[in-house]
Write an enzyme that holds these catalytic residues in place. Structure first.
Site, PDB file in Angstrom:
ATOM      1  N   LYS A  35      42.263  42.770 -29.704  1.00  0.00           N
ATOM      2  CA  LYS A  35      41.452  43.867 -28.899  1.00  0.00           C
ATOM      3  C   LYS A  35      41.855  44.852 -29.550  1.00  0.00           C
ATOM      4  CE  LYS A  35      39.695  46.820 -24.453  1.00  0.00           C
ATOM      5  NZ  LYS A  35      39.611  46.759 -23.332  1.00  0.00           N
ATOM      6  N   GLU A  86      33.093  39.720 -19.717  1.00  0.00           N
ATOM      7  CA  GLU A  86      34.186  40.077 -19.302  1.00  0.00           C
ATOM      8  C   GLU A  86      33.898  40.909 -17.915  1.00  0.00           C
ATOM      9  OE1 GLU A  86      36.499  42.691 -21.801  1.00  0.00           O
ATOM     10  OE2 GLU A  86      36.643  43.518 -20.814  1.00  0.00           O
ATOM     11  N   THR A 104      40.774  43.963 -17.842  1.00  0.00           N
ATOM     12  CA  THR A 104      41.493  45.213 -17.511  1.00  0.00           C
ATOM     13  C   THR A 104      42.385  44.369 -16.775  1.00  0.00           C
ATOM     14  OG1 THR A 104      39.281  46.832 -17.261  1.00  0.00           O
ATOM     15  CG2 THR A 104      41.825  47.290 -16.218  1.00  0.00           C
ATOM     16  N   ARG A 135      38.609  46.166 -11.868  1.00  0.00           N
ATOM     17  CA  ARG A 135      38.342  47.328 -10.913  1.00  0.00           C
ATOM     18  C   ARG A 135      38.094  47.942  -9.997  1.00  0.00           C
ATOM     19  NH1 ARG A 135      36.557  50.407 -17.066  1.00  0.00           N
ATOM     20  NH2 ARG A 135      37.982  48.884 -18.139  1.00  0.00           N
TER      21      ARG A 135
HETATM   22  C1  3PG Z   1      37.046  48.693 -21.140  1.00  0.00           C
HETATM   23  O1  3PG Z   1      37.124  48.005 -20.237  1.00  0.00           O
HETATM   24  O2  3PG Z   1      37.836  47.956 -22.912  1.00  0.00           O
HETATM   25  C2  3PG Z   1      37.025  50.037 -22.031  1.00  0.00           C
HETATM   26  O3  3PG Z   1      36.578  50.440 -19.768  1.00  0.00           O
HETATM   27  C3  3PG Z   1      35.167  50.286 -22.554  1.00  0.00           C
HETATM   28  O4  3PG Z   1      34.880  51.052 -22.817  1.00  0.00           O
HETATM   29  P1  3PG Z   1      33.494  51.707 -22.900  1.00  0.00           P
HETATM   30  O5  3PG Z   1      33.522  51.967 -21.053  1.00  0.00           O
HETATM   31  O6  3PG Z   1      33.790  53.102 -23.997  1.00  0.00           O
HETATM   32  O7  3PG Z   1      32.547  50.495 -23.208  1.00  0.00           O
END
Ligand code: 3PG
Length: 211
Positions: A128, A40, A68, A44
């Site tokens: 999710k 994924e 995201t 961002r």
């Molecule tokens: C996401 O985008 O799903 C989160 O940033 C994931 O969280 P993590 O950085 O704690 O793995």
């Protein structure tokens, strides 16, 4: 093989946050070398779509999706860049509509029974669970799973080597996602072997949990 069939075999989705397509490709290849092929790329950074497109083109054995994804517009752009699936932090009907129209899986984030029910009523069965460790962790997911039969969850947010097995032990969990597999300092230092080792470690934990 569908994405979900691939996740049944190897139930971990590493997150890649990158600003340079060449770095994104090396990161994806390192993850694939460690056994993780469903990747994924989070939307961002301004260059996230270019990074996603580069992985799709240059790491053909991986399946790459966009994370995201906040809007229908972003969803459309991610699909145009070659995204094979979409992930959102929350549930948005317009994003879901774009994914359905394209026939591409969408895994929207949910954290409460009301959100799971709303997603269920949009026809979604894989969601999710975000941010997993802060909204109740494995015990919360166990409770949600006992009510929403047939829903599979992808806990993400605070998942790491220390709690991966707890989540994967639950029947309701399809896979876990997280950024612990792609530490920024290792990537900045060009230590792609560290990424491969983290991926291999996650694969080993998953095997030990699901066998
Ligand atoms: C996401 O985008 O799903 C989160 O940033 C994931 O969280 P993590 O950085 O704690 O793995």
């Amino acid at each position: 093989m569908s994405i979900e069939e691939r996740l049944v075999q190897t139930p971990v989705i590493p997150l890649v946050q990158a600003s340079d397509p060449a770095v994104a490709v090396r990161t994806a290849q390192a993850l694939l070398d460690g056994g993780l092929g469903v990747i994924e790329v989070v939307m961002r950074t301004p260059e996230a779509l270019d990074c996603l497109a580069a992985i799709a083109a240059e790491v053909p054995d991986a399946v790459v999706g966009a994370g995201t994804v906040l809007s229908a517009e972003q969803a459309g752009a991610a699909l145009a860049a070659g995204s094979a699936f979409l992930v959102s932090p929350g549930l948005d009907r317009d994003v879901v509509a774009v994914s359905k129209e394209a026939g591409i899986p969408i895994y929207p984030g949910v954290a409460t029974p009301t959100e799971v029910q709303a997603a269920w009523n949009l026809g979604l069965r894989t969601l999710k669970f975000f941010p997993a460790s802060l909204v109740g962790g494995a015990p919360m997911l166990k409770a949600l799973g006992s009510v929403f039969r047939g829903v599979k969850f992808i806990p993400t947010g605070g998942v790491s080597t220390s709690n991966l097995a707890d989540f994967l032990a639950l029947d309701a969990v399809l896979a876990c996602g997280g950024s612990w597999l792609t530490p920024a300092d290792a990537i900045a230092a060009g230590r792609y072997q560290d990424i491969t080792a983290l991926a291999a470690q996650a694969v080993a934990i998953a095997r030990a949990t699901t066998d």
